[in-house]
Motif scaffolding. Structure first.
Motif, PDB file in Angstrom:
ATOM      1  N   HIS A 156      38.274  47.159  35.572  1.00  7.61           N
ATOM      2  CA  HIS A 156      37.731  46.117  36.456  1.00  7.61           C
ATOM      3  C   HIS A 156      36.217  46.248  36.630  1.00  7.61           C
ATOM      4  N   HIS A 193      48.137  38.470  34.386  1.00  3.95           N
ATOM      5  CA  HIS A 193      46.788  38.478  34.972  1.00  3.95           C
ATOM      6  C   HIS A 193      45.735  38.759  33.900  1.00  3.95           C
ATOM      7  N   GLY A 248      45.397  38.352  40.601  1.00  9.59           N
ATOM      8  CA  GLY A 248      44.820  39.625  41.001  1.00  9.59           C
ATOM      9  C   GLY A 248      45.060  39.927  42.468  1.00  9.59           C
TER      10      GLY A 248
END
Length: 417
Positions: free
Chosen positions: A53, A186, A162
């Motif tokens: 991320h 996702h 998310g």
């Protein structure tokens, strides 16, 4: 070919703060395997999720947000809603949310994950509020605007998925599907829906404008823009309904392969007369995307190999190649607005020379084998070497932007004297 409307471009600070912050997240992702050498043992390690991320939301998110806020008014004729304060709010929400999310994933702390879910979704919602009305109301370049609007919808769906995952991990939500299936959905919408559709739409303008290629045929791009969301929807439904993961992987692979092969074909068919460094950045990134598309269905090393190739190498090469051009252009635009007419300001390639872009590309390409070795031969030493190589490449990128600012300040000092 579209022309730049300089008078419509937002204040330089609005997109620039995103673009200059992005390398910091690349350096943060490089620090994680140095601190936690188990990062590349599994895609489900907390440190691996945090690094992923940092790349996707921190690095690519800042690059896409900043590029769109500059590109839409200046090249697509789209009026942004809200002024510089809205741009600053999006910036603070995005980077604050990424900081909370990476810390929450690394520590697996429910409070941080819950806060991150709220802040990140607010960043995407505010970006949509700033850009969607203009995309719907603007005239001309219908295919470009359709692609960007579809990418924006995919980004909102990615953010919603998310949020569901973050609330599930924090214990506030009991999802109806396994977390692994939700995570794959996702990731697919984030990569093929948000990032790839944005790149595909923007490439229709930036490849002819900056790389001298032909404009992609309208029928081909229309078919691709229709195929990607339709395939993702059908494959996501198959995964969530019956647990069949292969159709979603194949859908992402086909979408990525079609984009990368078409862009390489356009480059090959056009004479390399300008922006050699940008063409090289994109050529390497597109070849990396082809490798990612071929690796994704195979699930080698538990998806880590495909993830490193696609998220850690290929997509950053494409995004950073354009980042270099945009930051240099913003430096020129800032000087142009400060000095006004009657004073010749340094050109874009004087503020950020081609040789600097080429050297940066060599640094990123040198880091790529080290990153791959850490996946193929996972040890503490290879993980730390990969982290150090990643950190060094993004630190050099930050140093190059500092050099651009020094050249701008020197020119302003000479002009004042």
């Amino acid at each position: 070919m579209a022309k730049l409307a300089l008078e419509a471009a937002p204040a330089v600070a609005v997109p620039l703060r995103f673009l200059l912050t992005a390398p910091c997240w690349g350096m943060a992702a490089g620090l994680l395997p140095i601190v936690d050498a188990d990062l590349l043992l599994s895609r489900w390690q907390p440190a691996t999720l945090a690094a992923t991320h940092a790349f996707t939301l921190g690095l690519l998110g800042n690059l896409l947000f900043g590029s769109l806020l500059q590109f839409l008014p200046a090249a697509a004729g789209v009026r942004l809603c809200g002024g510089p304060r809205s741009g600053l709010a999006v910036y603070l929400l995005l980077n604050g949310g990424v900081a909370l999310l990476t810390a929450g994933l690394y520590r697996m702390q429910p409070a941080l994950l819950t806060a991150a879910a709220c802040v990140v979704v607010a960043a995407f919602a505010l970006l949509a509020a700033m850009t969607a009305p203009g995309l719907l109301q603007a005239q001309g370049q219908r295919l470009l605007r359709t692609g960007l609007f579809t990418a924006l919808l995919a980004a909102l769906l990615t953010a919603a998925l998310g949020v569901t995952l973050a609330l599930s991990l924090s214990g506030h939500l009991l999802p109806s599907w396994p977390l692994t299936d939700l995570t794959d959905t996702h990731a697919a919408w984030g990569i093929a829906g948000w990032v790839l559709l944005t790149l595909g739409a923007v490439a229709r303008v930036v490849m002819p404008m900056f790389q001298g290629t032909a404009v992609p045929p309208a029928w081909a791009q229309t078919a691709w823009l229709g195929f990607v969301p339709a395939a993702l929807l059908a494959a996501s439904a198959a995964l969530l309904a019956s647990g069949q993961a292969l159709p979603l992987r194949v859908a992402v692979s086909v979408a990525v392969l079609a984009f990368a092969a078409s862009a390489l074909w356009l480059q090959w068919r056009s004479p390399a007369t300008r922006n050699h460094a940008l063409r090289a950045w994109w050529r390497c990134g597109l070849l990396g995307l082809i490798a990612f598309a071929l690796l994704l269905p195979l699930r080698l090393h538990g998806d880590l190999l495909a993830g490193v190739v696609g998220i850690g190498i290929a997509l950053p090469l494409l995004a950073i190649g354009m980042q270099l051009e945009i930051v240099a252009f913003l430096g020129w635009l800032d000087l142009h607005r400060r000095c006004g007419r009657g004073l010749r300001v340094p050109g874009v390639h004087q503020l950020l020379p081609e040789i600097d872009k080429q050297r940066l590309l060599y640094a990123f390409l040198a880091a790529a084998p080290v990153q791959l070795a850490a996946v193929l031969w996972p040890t503490a030493h290879t993980a730390r070497a990969a982290g150090l190589a990643t950190f060094a490449s993004y630190a050099l990128l930050t140093f190059a932007f500092a050099g651009l600012r020094r050249r701008s300040r020197r020119f302003l000092a000479r002009a004042a004297a």
